[in-house]
Motif scaffolding. Structure first.
Motif, PDB file in Angstrom:
ATOM      1  N   LYS A 190       0.826  -1.218   0.000  1.00  0.00           N
ATOM      2  CA  LYS A 190       0.000   0.000   0.000  1.00  0.00           C
ATOM      3  C   LYS A 190       0.853   1.258   0.000  1.00  0.00           C
ATOM      4  O   LYS A 190       0.528   2.234  -0.677  1.00  0.00           O
ATOM      5  CB  LYS A 190      -0.927  -0.006   1.212  1.00  0.00           C
ATOM      6  CG  LYS A 190      -2.017  -1.067   1.158  1.00  0.00           C
ATOM      7  CD  LYS A 190      -2.836  -1.068   2.440  1.00  0.00           C
ATOM      8  CE  LYS A 190      -3.848  -2.189   2.453  1.00  0.00           C
ATOM      9  NZ  LYS A 190      -4.594  -2.260   3.724  1.00  0.00           N
ATOM     10  N   GLU A 191       1.937   1.242   0.758  1.00  0.00           N
ATOM     11  CA  GLU A 191       2.794   2.425   0.819  1.00  0.00           C
ATOM     12  C   GLU A 191       3.435   2.704  -0.537  1.00  0.00           C
ATOM     13  O   GLU A 191       3.506   3.857  -0.985  1.00  0.00           O
ATOM     14  CB  GLU A 191       3.881   2.239   1.876  1.00  0.00           C
ATOM     15  CG  GLU A 191       4.763   3.471   2.038  1.00  0.00           C
ATOM     16  CD  GLU A 191       5.855   3.280   3.073  1.00  0.00           C
ATOM     17  OE1 GLU A 191       6.283   4.285   3.661  1.00  0.00           O
ATOM     18  OE2 GLU A 191       6.280   2.114   3.280  1.00  0.00           O
ATOM     19  N   ILE A 192       3.881   1.654  -1.204  1.00  0.00           N
ATOM     20  CA  ILE A 192       4.524   1.816  -2.507  1.00  0.00           C
ATOM     21  C   ILE A 192       3.552   2.391  -3.531  1.00  0.00           C
ATOM     22  O   ILE A 192       3.890   3.267  -4.325  1.00  0.00           O
ATOM     23  CB  ILE A 192       5.094   0.460  -2.979  1.00  0.00           C
ATOM     24  CG1 ILE A 192       6.359   0.134  -2.198  1.00  0.00           C
ATOM     25  CG2 ILE A 192       5.374   0.459  -4.488  1.00  0.00           C
ATOM     26  CD1 ILE A 192       6.930  -1.230  -2.465  1.00  0.00           C
ATOM     27  N   PHE A 193       2.315   1.913  -3.530  1.00  0.00           N
ATOM     28  CA  PHE A 193       1.341   2.313  -4.535  1.00  0.00           C
ATOM     29  C   PHE A 193       0.526   3.546  -4.148  1.00  0.00           C
ATOM     30  O   PHE A 193      -0.214   4.067  -4.982  1.00  0.00           O
ATOM     31  CB  PHE A 193       0.372   1.157  -4.800  1.00  0.00           C
ATOM     32  CG  PHE A 193       0.769   0.282  -5.944  1.00  0.00           C
ATOM     33  CD1 PHE A 193       0.513   0.653  -7.249  1.00  0.00           C
ATOM     34  CD2 PHE A 193       1.418  -0.923  -5.725  1.00  0.00           C
ATOM     35  CE1 PHE A 193       0.871  -0.153  -8.310  1.00  0.00           C
ATOM     36  CE2 PHE A 193       1.780  -1.745  -6.776  1.00  0.00           C
ATOM     37  CZ  PHE A 193       1.510  -1.352  -8.076  1.00  0.00           C
ATOM     38  N   SER A 213      -6.255   4.751  -2.251  1.00  0.00           N
ATOM     39  CA  SER A 213      -6.941   3.650  -1.568  1.00  0.00           C
ATOM     40  C   SER A 213      -7.914   2.939  -2.501  1.00  0.00           C
ATOM     41  O   SER A 213      -8.951   2.430  -2.059  1.00  0.00           O
ATOM     42  CB  SER A 213      -7.683   4.183  -0.331  1.00  0.00           C
ATOM     43  OG  SER A 213      -6.786   4.788   0.569  1.00  0.00           O
ATOM     44  N   GLY A 214      -7.576   2.909  -3.789  1.00  0.00           N
ATOM     45  CA  GLY A 214      -8.429   2.233  -4.755  1.00  0.00           C
ATOM     46  C   GLY A 214      -8.432   0.729  -4.586  1.00  0.00           C
ATOM     47  O   GLY A 214      -7.660   0.166  -3.791  1.00  0.00           O
ATOM     48  N   LEU A 253      -8.465   5.596 -11.291  1.00  0.00           N
ATOM     49  CA  LEU A 253      -7.091   5.314 -11.712  1.00  0.00           C
ATOM     50  C   LEU A 253      -6.733   3.844 -11.511  1.00  0.00           C
ATOM     51  O   LEU A 253      -5.971   3.272 -12.295  1.00  0.00           O
ATOM     52  CB  LEU A 253      -6.110   6.206 -10.957  1.00  0.00           C
ATOM     53  CG  LEU A 253      -6.064   7.669 -11.409  1.00  0.00           C
ATOM     54  CD1 LEU A 253      -5.043   8.453 -10.602  1.00  0.00           C
ATOM     55  CD2 LEU A 253      -5.735   7.778 -12.900  1.00  0.00           C
ATOM     56  N   ASN A 254      -7.268   3.222 -10.476  1.00  0.00           N
ATOM     57  CA  ASN A 254      -7.039   1.789 -10.271  1.00  0.00           C
ATOM     58  C   ASN A 254      -7.585   0.978 -11.432  1.00  0.00           C
ATOM     59  O   ASN A 254      -6.898   0.110 -11.991  1.00  0.00           O
ATOM     60  CB  ASN A 254      -7.695   1.334  -8.970  1.00  0.00           C
ATOM     61  CG  ASN A 254      -6.834   1.548  -7.752  1.00  0.00           C
ATOM     62  OD1 ASN A 254      -6.327   0.599  -7.165  1.00  0.00           O
ATOM     63  ND2 ASN A 254      -6.648   2.802  -7.360  1.00  0.00           N
ATOM     64  N   PHE A 255      -8.816   1.239 -11.818  1.00  0.00           N
ATOM     65  CA  PHE A 255      -9.417   0.480 -12.916  1.00  0.00           C
ATOM     66  C   PHE A 255      -8.772   0.824 -14.254  1.00  0.00           C
ATOM     67  O   PHE A 255      -8.677  -0.027 -15.142  1.00  0.00           O
ATOM     68  CB  PHE A 255     -10.927   0.719 -12.970  1.00  0.00           C
ATOM     69  CG  PHE A 255     -11.697  -0.110 -11.975  1.00  0.00           C
ATOM     70  CD1 PHE A 255     -11.851  -1.472 -12.167  1.00  0.00           C
ATOM     71  CD2 PHE A 255     -12.254   0.463 -10.843  1.00  0.00           C
ATOM     72  CE1 PHE A 255     -12.545  -2.253 -11.257  1.00  0.00           C
ATOM     73  CE2 PHE A 255     -12.952  -0.302  -9.919  1.00  0.00           C
ATOM     74  CZ  PHE A 255     -13.098  -1.665 -10.121  1.00  0.00           C
ATOM     75  N   LEU A 256      -8.299   2.051 -14.405  1.00  0.00           N
ATOM     76  CA  LEU A 256      -7.637   2.422 -15.654  1.00  0.00           C
ATOM     77  C   LEU A 256      -6.319   1.676 -15.801  1.00  0.00           C
ATOM     78  O   LEU A 256      -5.982   1.214 -16.895  1.00  0.00           O
ATOM     79  CB  LEU A 256      -7.396   3.929 -15.691  1.00  0.00           C
ATOM     80  CG  LEU A 256      -6.756   4.459 -16.978  1.00  0.00           C
ATOM     81  CD1 LEU A 256      -7.652   4.169 -18.188  1.00  0.00           C
ATOM     82  CD2 LEU A 256      -6.477   5.950 -16.880  1.00  0.00           C
ATOM     83  N   LEU A 257      -5.569   1.549 -14.706  1.00  0.00           N
ATOM     84  CA  LEU A 257      -4.308   0.807 -14.772  1.00  0.00           C
ATOM     85  C   LEU A 257      -4.550  -0.621 -15.231  1.00  0.00           C
ATOM     86  O   LEU A 257      -3.847  -1.144 -16.103  1.00  0.00           O
ATOM     87  CB  LEU A 257      -3.638   0.810 -13.391  1.00  0.00           C
ATOM     88  CG  LEU A 257      -2.368  -0.042 -13.264  1.00  0.00           C
ATOM     89  CD1 LEU A 257      -1.270   0.500 -14.171  1.00  0.00           C
ATOM     90  CD2 LEU A 257      -1.882  -0.079 -11.817  1.00  0.00           C
TER      91      LEU A 257
END
Length: 511
Positions: free
Chosen positions: A113-116, A122-123, A309-313
């Motif tokens: 979580k820290e890296i991302f 918090s996606g 942004l989570n779903f786009l990645l």
């Protein structure tokens, strides 16, 4: 004596004492088997950490490095670094244990979580517990087949893809086309419209501010996984500048969506039709879907930004990776390419634009895509963190708080699972005569268990529609002398792209 020297020496001695202090084994650990570790000759495994980073900077393939280590140490390895556990598992029983049978014990965890966090916040892909469950529950209906089965949105962006390729053929007919970057632009446009309702227009402009910032943020996030003490080494100021560009784009889309929603609500109120369903032919985006599901307190814009942004990645890169490696495998296997083209002609025709129901009839095409997903899984390695100590089905002990990853790339290539021809590209292994030999958790390109990918049907549909129309229109051949160099990043791409020779098909009357 210099106080600084004394203090530094004391800190170093304390750290060494802590690192080498014998740790009392728990009862579970005492009954279990320790995971094999590559040899290290310096304290805190400094030599292995430095060697790993050095080889990466030299351009070596870390996935192939892993396969070499597996031949020595077996299918479960603990790559310790600075006395921290970095465990990689590849056997299906262990993967099933982590993803399904004991899934609550294996979370994304604080390290991941820290890296991302700067990039994804918090996606859904950077969340656990209730936050993950809530986002997944709300998003699931939008990824049902009914949302995209008419294929209109996908075909719209395939049209743009064909325009770009036609332009290349017209201006540079004898020059190889680097298709990986083209597919990334195509899937970025398609995914952004599916999710946001606003395309990034990457196919029209290769270097849009959004796409450039998105690529940079992803690359730097991947390096955070690889480099210890990344906070002190990697450039954070540039990272946050690029993320600000993403935020500006996404927050404007969110504000526009809120305004549209408010305007529609006001219009219905004034017309006295507040309780009637809308039937204006408008297709809701994922963002619209979340806005319609919010409670009276609403979702704040940061929550929506992280979700999008989570779903786009996931939506952009995985499908672009699949299309890129499929193209490469096909030009390396002309007989498979020809058989695939003949199926398209027989089922759909040489030039008719296919729909969702059409591509479901392309059985051999699905076999080809599954074989590409086996050898080139878009997400080659997937990290987790153990909450409590555990024992894998093969008897290996997992300490609490350990980084535990499963590697689909390695699992999909194990000879004991796939046979002596495990490294060969053979779509027939997915045919009716052999597919029954593929057991659960042998094939995990879209994850598995409760966190299985919501968008896998969309990914298959997008890849099949794009591939069908490309092969209807173009002849694709290998570019002499070109060889891709795979990169085991967050998503598996080729570090030097994928080059092919591409030209228009000659009409049948010319033969």
């Amino acid at each position: 004596m210099n106080p600084t020297v004394v203090l530094s020496t004391a800190v170093a001695v304390a750290a060494a004492a802590y690192a080498f202090k014998p740790k009392k084994k728990t009862e579970l650990e005492a009954k279990s088997v320790p995971i094999p570790e590559p040899k290290s000759y310096l304290p805190l495994q400094i030599d292995t950490v430095v060697s790993y980073i050095y080889n990466l900077l030299r351009g070596q393939d870390e996935l192939e490095m892993l396969l070499k280590d597996m031949k020595v140490h077996g299918n479960t390895i603990n790559f310790k670094g600075f006395n921290d556990d970095f465990i990689v598992v590849t056997d299906p029983s262990s993967i099933q244990h982590i993803l399904a049978k004991n899934q609550p014990n294996y979370e994304k965890g604080p390290f991941f979580k820290e890296i991302f966090h700067d990039f994804l916040g918090s996606g859904i892909f950077n969340a656990d517990g209730d936050t993950w469950k809530s986002q997944r529950q709300i998003a699931r209906p939008h990824f049902q087949t009914s949302e995209f089965k008419d294929a209109a949105l996908i075909n719209k962006h395939v049209d743009g893809l064909l325009v770009l390729i036609d332009k290349h053929i017209a201006t540079k007919p004898d020059t190889p086309l680097e298709v990986q970057s083209v597919f990334c632009r195509f899937t970025l446009d398609e995914a952004s419209e599916f999710l946001f309702g606003a395309t990034v227009d990457a196919l029209k402009n290769e270097q849009t501010e959004f796409s450039t910032a998105f690529n940079y943020a992803q690359t730097m996030t991947a390096w955070r996984f690889r480099i210890p003490f990344w906070k002190y080494i990697l450039p954070r100021r540039r990272m946050m500048t690029e993320i600000k560009k993403l935020d500006d784009f996404v927050y404007k889309i969110i504000d526009d969506a809120r305004a549209r929603q408010a305007a529609r609500a006001q219009e219905k109120k004034e017309s006295g039709k507040e309780n009637e369903e809308e039937e204006d032919g408008r297709r809701d985006t994922l963002l619209d879907h979340f806005l319609s599901q919010q409670d009276e307190d609403g979702f704040d814009s940061k929550y929506l930004r992280d979700m999008l942004l989570n779903f786009l990645l996931a939506g952009r890169d995985t499908t672009a990776s699949l299309l890129s490696w499929t193209t490469w495998k096909l030009v390396q296997h002309p007989k498979v390419l020809e058989k695939l083209y003949q199926e398209i002609v027989q089922v759909i025709g040489p030039d008719r634009v296919p729909g969702y129901e059409d591509i479901k009839k392309l059985k051999y095409q699905k076999q080809v895509i599954n074989e590409v997903l086996r050898l080139c899984p878009p997400v080659p390695i997937n990290p987790r963190e153990s909450v409590e100590e555990d024992v894998l089905p093969n008897g290996y002990y997992i300490p609490a708080g350990s980084a535990v990853s499963y590697c689909a790339y390695a699992t999909h290539r194990l000879p004991e699972l796939w046979g002596d021809d495990a490294l060969e590209f053979d779509p027939d292994r997915w045919g009716p005569e052999r597919v029954g030999k593929i057991r659960p958790f042998m094939f995990v390109p879209f994850h598995a268990g409760p966190r299985i990918c919501l968008g896998q049907n969309l990914a298959y549909t997008t890849a099949q529609l794009a591939l069908t129309r490309l092969l209807q229109r173009y002849d694709i051949k290998a570019s002499p002398g070109f060889e891709p160099h795979q990169l085991g990043d967050i998503v598996m791409f080729s570090r030097n792209g994928v080059e092919v020779l591409i030209s228009h098909k000659r009409p049948a009357s010319e033969f």
